[in-house]
Design an enzyme around this catalytic site. Sequence first.
Site: not given
Length: 248
Positions: A120-122
Amino acid sequence: MSEPLRLSKRMSELGLCSRREADEWIERGWVRVDGVVVSTLGSKVLPEQKITVERQASNEQARRVTILINKPVGFVSGQAEDGYRPAVSLISSRTRWKLDRSPTQFQPNQLRNLVPAGRLDIDSVGLLVLTQDGRIAKHLIGETSDVDKEYLVRVQYHKPGRLPESDLQLLNHGLTMDGKPLKEAKVYWQNEDQLSFTLREGKKRQIRRMCEAVGLRVVGLKRVRIGKVTLGDLPTGEWRYLAADESF
């Protein structure tokens, strides 16, 4: 004639374990081929040969945990980078969800070899899977994985009016990325500014890039389901164990 395969690869193909786990078990003398212990890394087998593992391997595998966490913004999925903390740093006895129904007791050594099965992206939130079990990692992110993942995506449209139906259909099927056509997705409006995306692949920043292609800007992204496992009421920043009766 059947071609011989590397033993660890064959064990992974059979769903016994990951290749890394297979190599560990081979070195420990926990693997038998046609009843004979094989302890040399790189050994090869024929597809029709019978592979079995010792009880020690099965017992060790049974102790491996899989953890579901509701990742907040500002945490990376894997190794720490650019000063940002990894999601695994959120896991402690204090942050375990009070409604977790698993009887498993938290032990700090469960954090060892706990790796994300997908990213999951930041700046994205929601369901993130961390596991010690190579079989689960392969099932979720392996080359042949077809487990779908569902996201709620809040968007803004750059152009006047509303997103044309033709562009919504393009999000479902017809876009290319990195020179390759994307797999068919399921995308529909949940309300006037939020889309539901269900994907069977996970290219880097895929949803954001898909949206950009049709003039949408993503202002919020939350993963709510992986296969049959949902985020449910798990609070942000808290975690629980994958229950024994749950399966992706």
